[in-house]
Design an enzyme around this catalytic site. Structure first.
Site, PDB file in Angstrom:
ATOM      1  N   ASP A  45       0.859  -1.196   0.000  1.00 54.57           N
ATOM      2  CA  ASP A  45       0.000   0.000   0.000  1.00 54.57           C
ATOM      3  C   ASP A  45       0.892   1.241   0.000  1.00 54.57           C
ATOM      4  OD1 ASP A  45       0.910  -0.160   2.603  1.00 54.57           O
ATOM      5  OD2 ASP A  45      -1.068  -0.083   3.539  1.00 54.57           O
ATOM      6  N   GLU A 184       8.737  -4.283  11.096  1.00 56.86           N
ATOM      7  CA  GLU A 184       9.125  -2.934  10.649  1.00 56.86           C
ATOM      8  C   GLU A 184       9.534  -2.046  11.815  1.00 56.86           C
ATOM      9  OE1 GLU A 184       6.412  -1.141   7.862  1.00 56.86           O
ATOM     10  OE2 GLU A 184       7.458   0.785   7.922  1.00 56.86           O
TER      11      GLU A 184
END
Ligand code: KIV
Length: 285
Positions: A45, A184
């Site tokens: 995304d 992340e």
């Protein structure tokens, strides 16, 4: 190169082979990544920030990712294609999650989906999707779809307690059937502990060297953006400069009239040219 599957990706961890993942959003780029042997393509995304001009991934829709994933799939890359489920496309209800993940495979040509979060409710959604036969990649640590809740793009898992909480999330995602997970923006030590605890591959971004693989947003590592310089992105090229130089050269040649030259133009035969100009002359009287 043999086509990559969720199975072959899992085996890479067992064999101690590092997994290479990059984002791509279009067919020619996917073909290049496949040619050089990248293992997985993430149709992220991040297309929102990278290509669509948004400031975050929040406005990205399911249709946006499906559109780009289908383009990637048409290149028939040997890489495993992972479609990123965008904001609110899987959290409204189990039915919504199943339907939308199904569309990512059916219309987007993805072979797996990525889902952000490690809360119990996300883990339960992951289990349902996996039970339906759709491979799921988890995503923990900084989850950009939750930036407003997290208070911005901040490093996660910095304390021992927070790291332990992330390990718990990772274990639950593995138990729910995820075939791998992105970690992340966490300290290297946190990512190391998670990678040593779970048996599925961990793919790091801003998570240090101990993950089983790495992912970067392609346009960040190619240097498309001038102002975006996070510590974890290494620039392997300066595509921005290449594009600027090429476009400046083209503009100069168009303005000077040196492009297009003979080499880049089409010509009539002499005979046809003679006839054409003869006609023009006779029309002029
Ligand atoms: O959308 C994306 O590119 C991602 C990566 C940052 C892992 O989720």
């Amino acid at each position: 190169m043999a086509r990559k599957t969720t199975h072959s990706i899992r085996l890479m961890k067992n064999k101690g082979k590092k997994i290479v993942m990059l984002t791509a959003y279009d067919a020619p780029t996917a073909a290049i990544l496949s040619e050089v042997g990248v293992d997985m393509i993430l149709v992220g995304d991040s297309v929102g920030n990278s290509l669509l001009g948004y400031e975050s991934t929040i406005p990205v829709t399911l249709e946006d990712v499906i559109h780009h994933s289908a383009a990637v799939a048409r290149a028939r890359p040997d890489c495993l294609i992972v479609g990123d489920m965008p904001f609110m496309s899987y959290k409204v209800s189990v039915e919504q999650a199943l339907e939308n993940c199904g569309l990512m495979l059916q219309e987007g040509g993805a072979e797996a989906v990525k889902i952000e979060g490690g809360s119990d409710s996300v883990v339960s959604i992951v289990k349902t999707i996996v039970d339906a036969g759709i491979p799921v990649m988890g995503h923990i640590g900084l989850t950009p779809q939750s930036i407003y809740q997290l208070g911005g793009y901040r490093i996660q898992g910095r304390t021992a307690d927070m790291a332990e909480a992330l390990v718990k999330q990772a274990v639950k995602l593995e138990e729910a059937g995820a075939f791998s997970m992105v970690i992340e923006l966490v300290p290297s030590e946190t990512a190391k502990l998670i990678s040593e605890t779970v048996t599925i591959p961990t793919i790091g971004i801003g998570a240090g060297p101990y993950c089983d693989g790495q992912v970067l947003v392609l346009w960040d590592m190619l240097g498309l953006f001038e102002d975006f310089k996070p510590k974890f992105v290494k620039k392997y090229a300066n595509v921005r400069e290449l594009i600027k130089n090429a476009v400046s050269e083209y503009s100069k040649e168009v303005r000077e009239g040196t492009f297009p030259d003979k080499e880049h133009s089409f010509e009539m035969t002499e005979e046809e040219t003679g006839r054409l100009y003869g006609r023009t002359k006779s029309r002029d009287g």
